[in-house]
Structure formats: C-alpha cells, structure tokens
Design a protein around this motif. Structure first.
Motif, PDB file in Angstrom:
ATOM      1  N   ALA A   2       5.339  46.851  94.321  1.00 26.23           N
ATOM      2  CA  ALA A   2       5.877  48.570  94.481  1.00 26.23           C
ATOM      3  C   ALA A   2       6.107  48.744  92.725  1.00 26.23           C
ATOM      4  CB  ALA A   2       7.461  48.344  94.934  1.00 26.23           C
ATOM      5  N   ASN A   3       6.269  47.945  92.052  1.00 26.79           N
ATOM      6  CA  ASN A   3       6.511  48.837  91.120  1.00 26.79           C
ATOM      7  C   ASN A   3       5.501  49.339  90.467  1.00 26.79           C
ATOM      8  OD1 ASN A   3       9.554  48.238  90.845  1.00 26.79           O
ATOM      9  ND2 ASN A   3       9.209  46.071  89.826  1.00 26.79           N
ATOM     10  N   GLN A   4       3.535  48.699  90.028  1.00 23.09           N
ATOM     11  CA  GLN A   4       2.811  48.988  90.523  1.00 23.09           C
ATOM     12  C   GLN A   4       2.465  50.255  91.064  1.00 23.09           C
ATOM     13  OE1 GLN A   4       0.571  45.083  91.695  1.00 23.09           O
ATOM     14  NE2 GLN A   4       0.148  44.839  89.638  1.00 23.09           N
ATOM     15  N   LEU A   5       2.780  49.998  91.925  1.00 18.66           N
ATOM     16  CA  LEU A   5       2.412  51.802  91.996  1.00 18.66           C
ATOM     17  C   LEU A   5       3.215  52.757  91.773  1.00 18.66           C
ATOM     18  CD1 LEU A   5       1.390  53.356  94.704  1.00 18.66           C
ATOM     19  CD2 LEU A   5       2.789  52.432  95.923  1.00 18.66           C
ATOM     20  N   ALA A   6       4.097  52.526  91.555  1.00 18.19           N
ATOM     21  CA  ALA A   6       5.513  53.515  91.161  1.00 18.19           C
ATOM     22  C   ALA A   6       4.834  53.720  89.904  1.00 18.19           C
ATOM     23  CB  ALA A   6       6.388  52.791  90.869  1.00 18.19           C
ATOM     24  N   LEU A   7       4.651  52.612  89.628  1.00 19.54           N
ATOM     25  CA  LEU A   7       3.728  52.948  87.762  1.00 19.54           C
ATOM     26  C   LEU A   7       2.421  54.503  88.159  1.00 19.54           C
ATOM     27  CD1 LEU A   7       3.048  53.471  84.480  1.00 19.54           C
ATOM     28  CD2 LEU A   7       2.811  50.818  85.276  1.00 19.54           C
ATOM     29  N   ASP A  32      -3.095  61.602  92.145  1.00 15.67           N
ATOM     30  CA  ASP A  32      -3.370  62.575  93.356  1.00 15.67           C
ATOM     31  C   ASP A  32      -4.551  61.959  93.292  1.00 15.67           C
ATOM     32  OD1 ASP A  32      -1.599  64.399  93.359  1.00 15.67           O
ATOM     33  OD2 ASP A  32      -2.341  65.066  91.592  1.00 15.67           O
ATOM     34  N   SER A  33      -4.544  60.703  92.784  1.00 18.81           N
ATOM     35  CA  SER A  33      -6.133  60.026  92.681  1.00 18.81           C
ATOM     36  C   SER A  33      -5.846  58.784  94.034  1.00 18.81           C
ATOM     37  CB  SER A  33      -6.485  58.756  91.698  1.00 18.81           C
ATOM     38  OG  SER A  33      -5.728  57.808  91.854  1.00 18.81           O
ATOM     39  N   ASN A  34      -7.203  58.959  94.516  1.00 17.90           N
ATOM     40  CA  ASN A  34      -7.395  57.846  95.613  1.00 17.90           C
ATOM     41  C   ASN A  34      -7.465  56.964  95.820  1.00 17.90           C
ATOM     42  OD1 ASN A  34      -8.829  60.356  97.658  1.00 17.90           O
ATOM     43  ND2 ASN A  34     -10.323  59.852  96.621  1.00 17.90           N
ATOM     44  N   ALA A  35      -7.682  56.489  93.805  1.00 19.69           N
ATOM     45  CA  ALA A  35      -7.452  54.713  93.381  1.00 19.69           C
ATOM     46  C   ALA A  35      -5.750  54.397  93.825  1.00 19.69           C
ATOM     47  CB  ALA A  35      -8.023  54.309  92.282  1.00 19.69           C
ATOM     48  N   THR A  36      -4.462  55.679  93.944  1.00 16.28           N
ATOM     49  CA  THR A  36      -3.242  55.264  93.912  1.00 16.28           C
ATOM     50  C   THR A  36      -3.304  55.197  95.357  1.00 16.28           C
ATOM     51  OG1 THR A  36      -3.130  56.588  91.909  1.00 16.28           O
ATOM     52  CG2 THR A  36      -1.469  56.890  93.396  1.00 16.28           C
ATOM     53  N   LYS A  37      -3.679  56.272  96.411  1.00 17.10           N
ATOM     54  CA  LYS A  37      -3.653  56.394  97.668  1.00 17.10           C
ATOM     55  C   LYS A  37      -4.449  54.747  98.094  1.00 17.10           C
ATOM     56  CE  LYS A  37      -4.683  61.392  97.545  1.00 17.10           C
ATOM     57  NZ  LYS A  37      -5.542  62.283  98.861  1.00 17.10           N
ATOM     58  N   ASN A  38      -5.333  54.313  97.698  1.00 21.12           N
ATOM     59  CA  ASN A  38      -5.542  52.726  97.874  1.00 21.12           C
ATOM     60  C   ASN A  38      -4.298  51.627  97.906  1.00 21.12           C
ATOM     61  OD1 ASN A  38      -7.779  54.212  99.195  1.00 21.12           O
ATOM     62  ND2 ASN A  38      -9.318  53.398  96.833  1.00 21.12           N
ATOM     63  N   LEU A  39      -4.053  51.978  96.286  1.00 22.46           N
ATOM     64  CA  LEU A  39      -2.836  50.688  96.162  1.00 22.46           C
ATOM     65  C   LEU A  39      -2.094  50.884  97.108  1.00 22.46           C
ATOM     66  CD1 LEU A  39      -1.735  49.509  93.919  1.00 22.46           C
ATOM     67  CD2 LEU A  39      -1.047  50.600  92.270  1.00 22.46           C
ATOM     68  N   GLU A  40      -1.492  52.173  96.754  1.00 25.25           N
ATOM     69  CA  GLU A  40       0.355  52.375  98.522  1.00 25.25           C
ATOM     70  C   GLU A  40      -0.100  51.183  99.665  1.00 25.25           C
ATOM     71  OE1 GLU A  40       2.284  55.876 100.136  1.00 25.25           O
ATOM     72  OE2 GLU A  40       1.131  56.522  99.169  1.00 25.25           O
ATOM     73  N   ARG A  41      -1.526  51.550 100.043  1.00 19.29           N
ATOM     74  CA  ARG A  41      -2.073  50.831 101.352  1.00 19.29           C
ATOM     75  C   ARG A  41      -1.833  49.600 101.582  1.00 19.29           C
ATOM     76  NH1 ARG A  41      -6.014  55.363 102.419  1.00 19.29           N
ATOM     77  NH2 ARG A  41      -7.070  54.541 100.832  1.00 19.29           N
ATOM     78  N   ALA A  42      -2.917  49.068 100.307  1.00 21.36           N
ATOM     79  CA  ALA A  42      -2.587  47.417  99.493  1.00 21.36           C
ATOM     80  C   ALA A  42      -1.347  46.830  99.063  1.00 21.36           C
ATOM     81  CB  ALA A  42      -3.765  47.433  98.435  1.00 21.36           C
ATOM     82  N   GLY A  63      -5.229  41.929  94.976  1.00 20.92           N
ATOM     83  CA  GLY A  63      -5.747  43.045  95.643  1.00 20.92           C
ATOM     84  C   GLY A  63      -5.084  44.018  94.951  1.00 20.92           C
ATOM     85  N   CYS A  64      -3.981  44.436  95.009  1.00 22.55           N
ATOM     86  CA  CYS A  64      -3.290  45.156  94.070  1.00 22.55           C
ATOM     87  C   CYS A  64      -3.764  45.424  92.860  1.00 22.55           C
ATOM     88  CB  CYS A  64      -1.889  45.611  94.405  1.00 22.55           C
ATOM     89  SG  CYS A  64      -1.245  45.669  95.528  1.00 22.55           S
ATOM     90  N   ALA A  65      -3.352  43.989  92.106  1.00 23.09           N
ATOM     91  CA  ALA A  65      -3.698  44.124  90.330  1.00 23.09           C
ATOM     92  C   ALA A  65      -5.313  44.314  90.540  1.00 23.09           C
ATOM     93  CB  ALA A  65      -3.474  42.587  90.267  1.00 23.09           C
ATOM     94  N   LYS A  66      -5.812  44.444  90.986  1.00 19.98           N
ATOM     95  CA  LYS A  66      -7.582  45.711  90.904  1.00 19.98           C
ATOM     96  C   LYS A  66      -7.543  46.278  90.756  1.00 19.98           C
ATOM     97  CE  LYS A  66     -12.057  44.859  92.222  1.00 19.98           C
ATOM     98  NZ  LYS A  66     -12.780  46.176  92.797  1.00 19.98           N
ATOM     99  N   ILE A  67      -6.681  46.854  91.741  1.00 20.80           N
ATOM    100  CA  ILE A  67      -7.047  48.342  92.012  1.00 20.80           C
ATOM    101  C   ILE A  67      -5.995  49.432  90.645  1.00 20.80           C
ATOM    102  CG2 ILE A  67      -6.054  50.741  93.034  1.00 20.80           C
ATOM    103  CD1 ILE A  67      -6.262  48.872  95.926  1.00 20.80           C
ATOM    104  N   PHE A  68      -5.018  48.635  90.413  1.00 24.09           N
ATOM    105  CA  PHE A  68      -3.763  48.665  89.850  1.00 24.09           C
ATOM    106  C   PHE A  68      -4.839  48.990  87.846  1.00 24.09           C
ATOM    107  CE2 PHE A  68      -0.449  47.677  85.305  1.00 24.09           C
ATOM    108  CZ  PHE A  68       0.173  48.429  86.389  1.00 24.09           C
ATOM    109  N   ILE A  74      -6.486  52.141  87.845  1.00 24.04           N
ATOM    110  CA  ILE A  74      -5.848  53.399  87.000  1.00 24.04           C
ATOM    111  C   ILE A  74      -5.570  53.484  86.481  1.00 24.04           C
ATOM    112  CG2 ILE A  74      -3.908  54.568  88.304  1.00 24.04           C
ATOM    113  CD1 ILE A  74      -3.772  53.009  90.966  1.00 24.04           C
ATOM    114  N   PHE A  75      -5.115  52.017  85.783  1.00 24.47           N
ATOM    115  CA  PHE A  75      -4.388  52.116  84.083  1.00 24.47           C
ATOM    116  C   PHE A  75      -5.299  52.391  83.336  1.00 24.47           C
ATOM    117  CE2 PHE A  75      -2.829  49.318  80.713  1.00 24.47           C
ATOM    118  CZ  PHE A  75      -1.353  50.074  80.895  1.00 24.47           C
ATOM    119  N   ALA A  76      -6.488  51.548  83.339  1.00 27.62           N
ATOM    120  CA  ALA A  76      -7.572  51.917  82.171  1.00 27.62           C
ATOM    121  C   ALA A  76      -8.667  53.609  82.101  1.00 27.62           C
ATOM    122  CB  ALA A  76      -8.710  50.407  82.285  1.00 27.62           C
ATOM    123  N   GLU A  77      -8.528  53.607  83.548  1.00 25.21           N
ATOM    124  CA  GLU A  77      -8.758  54.732  83.488  1.00 25.21           C
ATOM    125  C   GLU A  77      -7.770  55.879  82.402  1.00 25.21           C
ATOM    126  OE1 GLU A  77     -10.845  58.395  86.799  1.00 25.21           O
ATOM    127  OE2 GLU A  77     -10.104  55.827  87.430  1.00 25.21           O
ATOM    128  N   GLY A  78      -6.815  55.960  83.108  1.00 27.35           N
ATOM    129  CA  GLY A  78      -5.576  56.808  83.241  1.00 27.35           C
ATOM    130  C   GLY A  78      -6.074  56.760  80.659  1.00 27.35           C
TER     131      GLY A  78
END
Length: 307
Positions: free
Chosen positions: A113-118, A125-135, A146-151, A154-158
């Motif tokens: 949940a904290n990874q999602l908040a960050l 607005d990214s699809n990756a963040t939506k995927n992280l919300e589901r995960a 699974g959450c770590a991989k998506i997080f 997002i972190f590196a892309e930012g």
C-alpha cells in the motif's frame, strides 16, 4: 516494566543519575526524567560520557542501555533481572505458523500500500500505477514480488533510469537505497532491543549468521520512506553527482526518520511510528494474536518531504 524509550542523540552529552532521575546535560541545557518511567536508553551520541552511577541505578530499575556506533546498536547492557524476558521469549519462539503468517500478511499489505502511495506521486496517471493498485490488493503468495517489480519500474522511469535492477551489490542507485535502508534497519533494531524483543526470531525472513530477521520483517512498510527521499535527491541533480553517497546525501536521506506522518490518528515522526509498531508487535506476541500489531500505512494527503 515501563515502555518509554529515551534517545540520546546530541553530538556531545553527559549522562548520570541523581535522586532516581536520568540527567542528560548537553551544550543546550540539562533535562531530567524519572528512571522508573524508562524501558531503555538508546545512546547514538558521537561523544557521550556515562557516569558509573547511571549503570548501577539503571540496573536496579530494569532499564536497558543500548549503545550505538553510526546509529547501529553495538552494545546492549541489561540488568540481571532483564537478561531474559522468559515469558516474551517463550511466546515469541512458540508463535503458531498461522499467527506468523497473518502477521506477515499484514506487514506485506502495508508495504505494498505504501509503494502504491509513492507510485501515485511519481506517476499518478500511468497504466503501471493502475497495475500496481490491482497487485497491491491481491491475495497471493507472490504479492510482494509482483508489487516490487511494478514499483521499481515506475520508480526508475520517473527518474529516467534505463535498465535498473534492484540489488544490494549492483551499485549506482542501489548504493543510495542501501545506505538509507541501513539507517532504517538501525532504527528498527534500537526499538526491538528497547522492548526486549529478540531480532533474530523473525516472522518471514530466514535466519542467517549475524542477521536480524525480525528487524528486516518489521522495516518493510517503512522502505518507501527511504525510497521517496532517494527519489527526491536524484530528481534534482545531474547524473554525475546524483549517485555518490556523499556526506550531504547521508544527511538528507537520514532525515526520513524525522518526517511527520499520521499513525492511528496521531501526528508522529517516523521514529515514533516505528516505536508504536514495535510496541504493538510485542503485544501481539504476548497475546498470540495479530490484532495489536498495526503496521504503518501512509494515509496523509501529502507525503513527508514532498513539495
């Protein structure tokens, strides 16, 4: 046994005991606190002088003295009556697998949940963040990975970092994260020792030589606090200067522990939240239930350190 943990972190400090009071003198003044109200004294001061009378009176009152080097506990002085908290230790060692599993699930739910908040701050607005919300809402044994991989994507892309992989020995951005996590680990260890919990008895992380599985377990929801400090540090700097673990960076990243956040309706700094989490975990161990353990989950409208 009292449950106040006193941190002595002034650069220089003189510590003694007078009339049953812990007396701490620094360049800015003198403060006192009854020893009977203290469970542990954590000394992170770079130059502290401790009077022998404090050792004696602390032992009489059952107060632990935790002495640190670079914020890492290196010495634990316990009075004879507290050398082993028999009830707590027995309960800790004999926790049922079902209770351990539920404690760990609460921990991972909070971390994700904290990874999602960050992630919502970095790429709302990214699809990756939506995927992280589901995960983050999934019920799966692979949820954390699974959450770590998506997080981390997002972190590196930012930060516009290509080909980033999270690993302790991979260098670059990892060096900054590793330093911040080491400071976080030290803070969690201080609180565990202060409350009489054995950090070598975890709920998920495997036991290894000279490791502290319980500290690794309980620090998981707090990792995004470090991640956010590192993100801000890199975001404002050129690639050449961003990845060095300099004195300036050390000062910046360690500031995460002083950020004010909400915990159970209270406005506390992260150090205070960690103390509250460890306190609750201790109660859950003693009562063999998960209801007292409440990992921190970010709920404020503004993450600490954000502009």
């Amino acid at each position: 046994m009292s449950y106040h943990i006193v941190s002595i972190d002034a650069p220089e400090a003189d510590l003694t005991c007078r009339n049953g009071q812990l007396v701490c003198s620094t360049k800015t003044g003198t403060r006192q606190l009854p020893l009977e109200d203290i469970a542990a004294i954590v000394i992170t001061s770079f130059s502290a002088r401790i009077h022998s009378h404090l050792f004696l009176e602390s032992a009489k009152q059952g107060v632990a003295l935790i002495i640190c080097e670079r914020f890492q506990p290196v010495s634990l002085l316990l009075p004879a009556c507290r050398s082993t908290d028999t009830l707590l230790t027995r309960k800790h060692l004999t926790l049922s697998p079902a209770v351990r599993a539920r404690l760990w699930n609460k921990t991972i739910d909070a971390k994700c949940a904290n990874q999602l908040a960050l992630a919502r701050l970095i790429a709302p607005d990214s699809n990756a963040t939506k995927n992280l919300e589901r995960a983050s809402r999934a019920r799966s044994a692979r949820k954390e990975g699974g959450c770590a991989k998506i997080f981390w994507e997002i972190f590196a892309e930012g930060l516009r970092i290509e080909g980033f992989a999270r690993g302790r020995k991979l260098g670059g951005l990892n060096d900054l994260l590793n330093y911040g996590y080491a400071v976080l680990l030290s803070t969690v260890l201080q609180k565990l020792y202060g409350f009489g919990l054995d950090p070598t008895v975890g709920i998920s992380h495997a036991i290894r030589e000279r490791s502290s599985p319980l500290a690794y377990d309980l620090m998981e929801p707090f990792r995004p606090c470090v991640d956010w400090r590192v993100y801000q540090w890199i975001k404002d700097r050129s690639h050449e200067e961003a990845f060095a673990v300099t004195t300036e960076f050390r000062r910046w990243v360690t500031g995460f522990s002083l950020e004010q956040v909400d915990y159970l309706g209270l406005d506390l700094d992260i150090r205070g939240v960690i103390e509250g989490v460890v306190r609750g975990f201790r109660q859950s161990v003693l009562h063999e239930t998960v209801r007292h353990y409440r990992p921190w989950m970010w709920k404020n409208s503004k993450w600490g350190g954000s502009s």
